[in-house]
Design a protein around this motif. Structure first.
Motif, PDB file in Angstrom:
ATOM      1  N   SER A 181      -0.775   8.722   0.195  1.00  0.00           N
ATOM      2  CA  SER A 181      -1.591   9.465   1.290  1.00  0.00           C
ATOM      3  C   SER A 181      -3.033   9.623   0.739  1.00  0.00           C
ATOM      4  O   SER A 181      -4.025   9.637   1.484  1.00  0.00           O
ATOM      5  N   VAL A 194      -5.932   6.948   1.887  1.00  0.00           N
ATOM      6  CA  VAL A 194      -6.131   6.834   3.195  1.00  0.00           C
ATOM      7  C   VAL A 194      -6.994   8.060   3.608  1.00  0.00           C
ATOM      8  O   VAL A 194      -6.407   9.042   3.504  1.00  0.00           O
ATOM      9  N   ARG A 209      -5.713   2.607   7.179  1.00  0.00           N
ATOM     10  CA  ARG A 209      -4.550   2.043   6.428  1.00  0.00           C
ATOM     11  C   ARG A 209      -5.122   0.726   5.669  1.00  0.00           C
ATOM     12  O   ARG A 209      -4.588   0.404   4.742  1.00  0.00           O
ATOM     13  N   GLY A 244      -6.963   1.612   3.026  1.00  0.00           N
ATOM     14  CA  GLY A 244      -5.827   2.140   2.070  1.00  0.00           C
ATOM     15  C   GLY A 244      -5.476   1.223   1.097  1.00  0.00           C
ATOM     16  O   GLY A 244      -5.174   1.486  -0.138  1.00  0.00           O
ATOM     17  N   TYR A 245      -5.598  -0.133   1.260  1.00  0.00           N
ATOM     18  CA  TYR A 245      -4.759  -1.219   0.829  1.00  0.00           C
ATOM     19  C   TYR A 245      -5.744  -1.630  -0.467  1.00  0.00           C
ATOM     20  O   TYR A 245      -5.542  -1.557  -1.605  1.00  0.00           O
TER      21      TYR A 245
END
Length: 276
Positions: free
Chosen positions: A58, A61, A89, A92-93
């Protein structure tokens, strides 16, 4: 399986990211070397050689991640990935793989306020890594405290693998490529990973074939993608912007009754029916 016994729904694949760090060969010959980490004898992928990486958390992101990625916005990340569920998201990677690489290997891909290399002393990097690993400070909070931003825009997205649906623990993994920061040492964290090596893709593939470097198929296949590039610059040019095809192997039963994996490039992949 009969109509009275419907096929179980597959376990959701956990979003994850992994990074192929490369550098010019140490012997100055043509080609590249990549960083492989050996996993600990317990846990996921025990004893295998892998690239640094892990699951998205979490903390990877949200607003903090976007603020510390000034050269790659969430929308730009989503455009690069093409099929992420959201812009946040998608970024986020990128953030997750930089965090995991720092935690596992001690290598930080970041920028100073002037856009240059972070310029942090090895002792500062090591201390920060211990703080983050112990949970005394979050990775993004530490990056901000040191006056840095993340070099997310430097990552080249070039592969996407999803664990077969029949497997009980699944990952939806994006593969990225980047050059290792000059002069920054890789040091295994001795928790999740217990060793590391810099090898050419050709050397790693040969070592795997000889039984000296156990790997899973995505690792081996992506080493094959990098085989033959004469330099990091050539690898970047060859992989940047190329179409990414999602690879989800299919687990099936062979004629001898043993389970086998089929890949999209196998002739039998399209012909083999989905389990019912």
């Amino acid at each position: 399986m009969s109509a009275a016994q419907p096929r179980p729904r597959p376990v959701a694949a956990r979003p994850a990211a992994t990074l192929l760090l490369m550098r010019a060969r140490a012997d100055r010959a043509a080609g590249i070397e990549v960083l492989l980490m050996q996993r600990a004898s317990a846990g996921d992928y025990a004893g295998l050689y892998v690239f640094p990486g892990g699951g998205i958390e979490s903390c990877d992101v949200g607003a903090d991640a976007a603020r510390l990625s000034p050269r790659l916005s969430p929308m730009q990340a989503q455009l690069r990935l093409g099929n992420a569920e959201s812009a946040a998201r998608a970024l986020g990677y990128y953030v997750a793989v930089l965090r995991e690489t720092f935690e596992e290997a001690g290598i930080l891909l970041a920028r100073a306020p002037d856009g240059g290399a972070p310029g942090l002393a090895e002792a500062t990097l090591s201390a920060g890594r211990r703080e983050v690993g112990a949970g005394r400070i979050g990775f993004l909070a530490w990056v901000e405290r040191e006056g840095l931003t993340l070099a997310t825009e430097h990552l080249i997205y070039f592969a996407h693998w999803i664990t077969p649906e029949a497997v009980p623990k699944r990952f939806d993994t994006r593969f990225f490529l980047a050059e290792a920061p000059q002069g920054m040492l890789a040091i295994a964290d001795q928790t999740e990973v217990v060793g590391h090596c810099w090898v050419t893709p050709e050397q790693a593939i040969a070592a795997h074939a000889a039984g000296r470097m156990p790997m899973i198929a995505p690792t081996l296949r992506n080493l094959e993608v990098l085989r033959g590039f004469p330099s990091p610059e050539a690898a970047r040019a060859g992989l940047e912007g190329r179409p990414v095809r999602t690879v989800m192997p299919r687990l099936t039963v062979g004629p001898d009754g043993r389970s086998i994996l089929l890949y999209p490039w196998d002739p039998a992949y399209a012909a083999d029916p989905e389990p019912s």
